[in-house]
Design a protein around this motif. Structure first.
Motif, PDB file in Angstrom:
ATOM      1  N   HIS A 364       0.861  -1.198   0.000  1.00 45.78           N
ATOM      2  CA  HIS A 364       0.000   0.000   0.000  1.00 45.78           C
ATOM      3  C   HIS A 364       0.889   1.237   0.000  1.00 45.78           C
ATOM      4  N   GLU A 365       0.881   1.973  -1.108  1.00 46.29           N
ATOM      5  CA  GLU A 365       1.739   3.147  -1.209  1.00 46.29           C
ATOM      6  C   GLU A 365       1.267   4.277  -0.309  1.00 46.29           C
ATOM      7  N   ARG A 366      -0.031   4.325  -0.030  1.00 44.55           N
ATOM      8  CA  ARG A 366      -0.592   5.352   0.852  1.00 44.55           C
ATOM      9  C   ARG A 366      -1.439   4.676   1.923  1.00 44.55           C
ATOM     10  N   GLY A 367      -1.542   5.332   3.043  1.00 48.82           N
ATOM     11  CA  GLY A 367      -2.323   4.780   4.142  1.00 48.82           C
ATOM     12  C   GLY A 367      -1.435   4.127   5.182  1.00 48.82           C
ATOM     13  N   TYR A 368      -1.957   4.083   6.413  1.00 43.75           N
ATOM     14  CA  TYR A 368      -1.171   3.613   7.555  1.00 43.75           C
ATOM     15  C   TYR A 368      -1.447   2.129   7.820  1.00 43.75           C
ATOM     16  N   PHE A 369      -1.159   1.297   6.839  1.00 39.56           N
ATOM     17  CA  PHE A 369      -1.517  -0.113   6.901  1.00 39.56           C
ATOM     18  C   PHE A 369      -0.407  -0.950   7.535  1.00 39.56           C
TER      19      PHE A 369
END
Length: 488
Positions: A364-369
């Motif tokens: 996931h390039e974006r998001g706090y996963f």
């Protein structure tokens, strides 16, 4: 404050406003705080970081409203709670979507715990208010009267914001108290949505007030003001200690729910596959950001390797992604800081033991996963075993018999919740009574459909209880009237 179109479809909230005295007020020349969607890292709104002056207006409004509200009948207050529950049901889809975007909770979870559960709490509290024995007589013939305590300061967390607001708001209003709510700065939009619902439900002006801001600014100003009669806080142990100390210095009642490191104890006659998979599911609700998550799975040592494999397979089955996508079963963590904290604990677990699966979701390039993690082969003294992580991390430990399992379960500074599993109901019940926790769940039982069972902790997990009659009594004073004649 700006807000998503999904919420505007049901509720029109003015920009950058707080709810004081039944009105939307936009504080002048006060800083704004961005609200970030943790799945996309995009700004979805902003709120005011309220000053001490604005906070004081909220407590003053609550104080002014108290006399009239406290004199209403229990039946009238119950009717207002039912009206608020009606509003929750009417706008539930929009509220769930807002919660999913603001918290990162999958939509199905958001609907269950941010709409359906608060609605049930409101209705059950209304029923309790109608049935509760407000006046009575003791064995001496004295009248015992229960009266509202006054103004309540409710400081709520970011992980289950709507539920936590309602868990405080419903019993406080039923008791006849007025309330000032300060929601967490990460998830304030839900609280303002609730404020709008309170207005729609006809709750009188000043009875419910909601101000936004950081804990270090707005929250601290409210706590230090002393202009309240009860403070109810849910959050970290560190902040809870501080609030408890301030309240104690002012001789003000404080109810504190401060987290946990909850065990799930499996005995040798438990259904291992069912128990492990259910524990994984319960642990990873809201990406593990849950104070009563069973984060320590304690199994017979001879079954630990099998339990680890079952848990890892269950963890690997989670689908991480957009919380609004029905296919998503786990969303992101709430913030960049929270993700870094969880990853730091996993780094420590790799040094101290073994991370079987899980870690940074770099796909996931974006998001706090963070991919859900199963860890094992750790000493009982390891930080990941002893400290509340607030993320998708399950520790698997081995025990060498029932007494050892109880020892491990109770070897924590917390005592909020626990789970026990056994194929013998009598054995499970006996085990539950040996665990030092405020709530113990037997063989996978969850929150009952009637949410009145008391919730709260032993030891460092806090003081006081939420839900049902125990919650109501946190907001009541008890008066004895000696020589009181019988009323006709």
């Amino acid at each position: 404050m700006t807000i998503t179109s999904a919420a505007r479809a049901a509720i029109d909230l003015p920009a950058d406003a707080v709810y004081i005295g039944g009105e939307w007020i936009v504080p002048d020349d006060e800083p704004r705080l961005d609200v970030i969607n943790p799945a996309t890292e995009e700004r979805i709104g902003s709120v005011t970081d309220c000053s001490a002056e604005t906070a004081a207006k909220a407590t003053a409004a609550a104080r002014r409203a108290f006399d009239d509200w406290s004199r209403t009948s229990a039946g009238q207050r119950a009717a207002h709670l039912d009206a608020l529950a009606d509003a929750f049901e009417q706008h539930g889809d929009q509220l769930a979507a807002l919660a999913a975007r603001e918290i990162g909770m999958p939509l199905r979870e958001a609907r269950a715990v941010q709409v359906d559960l608060p609605t049930r709490v409101l209705r059950s509290t209304a029923d309790l208010a109608r049935a509760y024995r407000w006046d009575g007589r003791d064995a001496s013939g004295s009248s015992i009267v229960r009266e509202p305590s006054g103004v309540v300061l409710a400081i709520t967390p970011w992980n289950f914001p709507v539920h936590q607001i309602v868990a405080k708001l419903a019993p406080a209003l039923a008791a006849g108290c007025t309330v000032v709510v300060k929601p967490a700065e990460l998830t304030p939009l839900n609280a303002l949505f609730v404020a709008a619902l309170c207005g729609e439900a006809g709750i009188p002006a000043g009875v419910v007030n909601i101000v936004t801001g950081r804990g270090a600014t707005t929250g601290e100003a409210l706590v230090q003001s002393g202009d309240y009669d009860v403070v109810s806080f849910t959050g970290s142990l560190t902040i809870g200690r501080h609030i408890g100390a301030v309240a104690g210095g002012r001789i003000v009642r404080a109810t504190l729910e401060l987290g946990g490191k909850s065990p799930a104890v499996l005995l040798d006659d438990a259904d291992l596959d069912t128990a492990v998979r259910t524990t994984v599911k319960n642990c990873f609700v809201n990406a593990g950001q849950k104070c009563n998550a069973p984060t320590r799975l304690i199994v017979p040592e001879e079954l630990r390797a099998v339990a680890v494999n079952i848990a890892a397979a269950a963890a690997d089955a989670y689908v991480l992604g957009d919380p609004l996508d029905e296919a998503t079963t786990m969303g992101p963590l709430a913030s960049h800081a929270q993700r870094d904290k969880v990853l730091g604990y996993l780094d420590g677990a790799r040094r101290d033991g073994r991370v079987v699966t899980g870690g940074l979701a770099d796909e996931h390039e974006r998001g706090y996963f963070v991919r859900p993690a199963i860890v094992t082969d750790l000493p009982e003294t390891a930080p990941v075993v002893r400290e509340e992580i607030f993320g998708p991390v399950l520790v698997v430990l081995g025990h060498r018999g029932e007494d050892d399992a109880v020892r491990i379960a109770n070897d924590t500074e917390y005592g909020l919740s626990a789970e026990v599993w056994s194929g013998d109901p009598a054995r499970a019940a006996a085990l539950a009574r040996r665990v030092r926790a405020g709530q113990v769940r037997v063989n996978g039982v969850r929150t009952p459909s009637l949410p009145v069972s008391p919730f709260g902790g032993y030891k460092m997990s806090g003081l006081g209880r939420e839900m049902g009659a125990f919650a109501l009594e946190e907001y009541l004073e008890v008066k004895a009237i000696l020589g009181d004649p019988e009323l006709t």
